[in-house]
Design a protein around this motif. Structure first.
Motif, PDB file in Angstrom:
ATOM      1  N   ARG A   1       4.591   9.008 -12.330  1.00 32.24           N
ATOM      2  CA  ARG A   1       4.048   7.649 -12.275  1.00 32.24           C
ATOM      3  C   ARG A   1       4.803   6.785 -11.270  1.00 32.24           C
ATOM      4  NH1 ARG A   1       2.601   6.167 -18.601  1.00 32.24           N
ATOM      5  NH2 ARG A   1       1.917   8.265 -19.187  1.00 32.24           N
TER       6      ARG A   1
ATOM      7  N   LYS B   1       3.372   4.926  -7.786  1.00 37.08           N
ATOM      8  CA  LYS B   1       3.474   3.480  -7.573  1.00 37.08           C
ATOM      9  C   LYS B   1       4.679   3.182  -6.682  1.00 37.08           C
ATOM     10  CE  LYS B   1       1.337   2.262 -11.993  1.00 37.08           C
ATOM     11  NZ  LYS B   1       0.120   1.678 -11.381  1.00 37.08           N
TER      12      LYS B   1
ATOM     13  N   ASN C   1       2.439  -5.823  -6.899  1.00 38.62           N
ATOM     14  CA  ASN C   1       1.439  -5.728  -5.833  1.00 38.62           C
ATOM     15  C   ASN C   1       0.514  -6.940  -5.852  1.00 38.62           C
ATOM     16  OD1 ASN C   1       2.011  -3.095  -4.628  1.00 38.62           O
ATOM     17  ND2 ASN C   1       1.370  -2.248  -6.607  1.00 38.62           N
TER      18      ASN C   1
END
Length: 220
Positions: free
Chosen positions: A134, A138, A156
Motif C-alpha cells: 500500500r 501511494k 494529494n
C-alpha cells in the motif's frame, strides 16, 4: 446563502459503498503415522497440552475493534466540525477482519470527511506485506515516527469541476493489524482546499489516536 452542488467525487463519498476483501487462510498438518497401542499411549502421555499451539500462527490482534469508538469526541469535533461524534460504521463483509467508521459534515462552506479503518491479518508477516504494498502504491509521502511498528503519510490534491479537494492518508502497521486513516477537505465558497499541513496534521492525529485505541483494546 447560495445553494452549492457538491462535486461528483464528494457526492459519491456521501453514500460510500465499501467492498471489503476478507482475509482468509488455512492451516494444515501432515497425516499421523499409525503406531502400536502401547507406543501411542506413551506418546499421548508425553505430549504437552500446549503442543498444538506451536503449529498455529500467534496473533496479537484476533479481531478488528469498534472503529467508531477509536476517536474522542474532542478529536472528532476538531477534525470534522458539526459531525456527530458517534460516527457511522460502514457495513463489512466480515467484521472480525475489517471495520470502518466515517464522519463527515458541511459547516458553512467547509466540508470535511474522516474515515478510520481497522484490518486484522493472519500474521505480522501478512500485515507487513500488505503495508509495504500500500505504501508503494501511494508514493510521494513520508514516514510517520512514533506510531505502531511503522507509519506512513501522504497528501494529494485533486480538482474536479474547478473544485479542489485535498486528501490525506495515513497507514499504520501494528503487529498483525493495519490502521488506515483518510482525511479530506474542501471549501465550496472559494473552490479551494485546506492547506497540506492542516490535512496532514489532522490525519496523523487521528492515526495516533486510533492506533492507541487498538492497543488499549488488546490489553483489555
Amino acid at each position: 446563502m447560495r445553494s452549492l452542488p457538491l462535486p461528483l467525487a464528494l457526492t459519491a463519498r456521501l453514500s460510500p459503498v465499501v467492498v471489503l476483501a476478507a482475509a482468509g487462510w488455512a492451516l494444515s498438518s501432515g497425516p499421523a503415522t499409525p503406531a502400536a497401542e502401547d507406543t501411542a499411549a506413551q506418546k499421548s502421555g508425553d505430549e504437552s497440552p500446549s503442543a498444538p499451539a506451536t503449529a498455529a500462527v500467534s496473533k496479537t490482534y484476533a479481531a478488528a475493534p469498534a472503529p467508531c469508538g477509536s476517536l474522542s469526541s474532542k478529536t472528532v469535533k476538531e477534525l470534522v466540525p458539526d459531525a456527530k461524534p458517534a460516527g457511522k460504521e460502514i457495513p463489512s463483509t466480515d467484521a472480525k477482519v475489517r471495520r470502518t467508521c466515517s464522519w463527515n459534515a458541511l459547516q458553512g462552506f467547509d466540508y470535511r470527511w474522516l474515515d478510520v479503518s481497522y484490518e486484522v491479518t493472519e500474521s505480522d508477516e501478512a500485515a507487513e506485506k500488505s503495508y509495504k504494498e500500500r505504501v508503494a502504491d501511494k508514493s510521494g509521502g513520508g514516514e510517520v515516527p512514533g506510531v505502531g511498528d511503522a507509519g506512513y503519510s501522504v497528501v494529494n490534491l485533486t480538482t474536479e469541476d474547478k473544485q479542489q479537494t485535498r486528501e490525506g492518508v495515513v497507514l499504520v502497521r501494528a503487529a498483525n493489524a493495519l490502521v488506515s486513516i483518510t482525511y479530506s477537505g474542501s471549501d465550496f465558497e472559494s473552490n479551494e482546499a485546506p492547506a497540506t499541513a492542516e490535512i496532514n496534521k489532522g490525519a496523523i492525529k487521528a492515526a495516533k489516536e486510533a492506533a492507541a485505541a487498538l492497543e488499549d483494546g488488546q490489553k483489555g
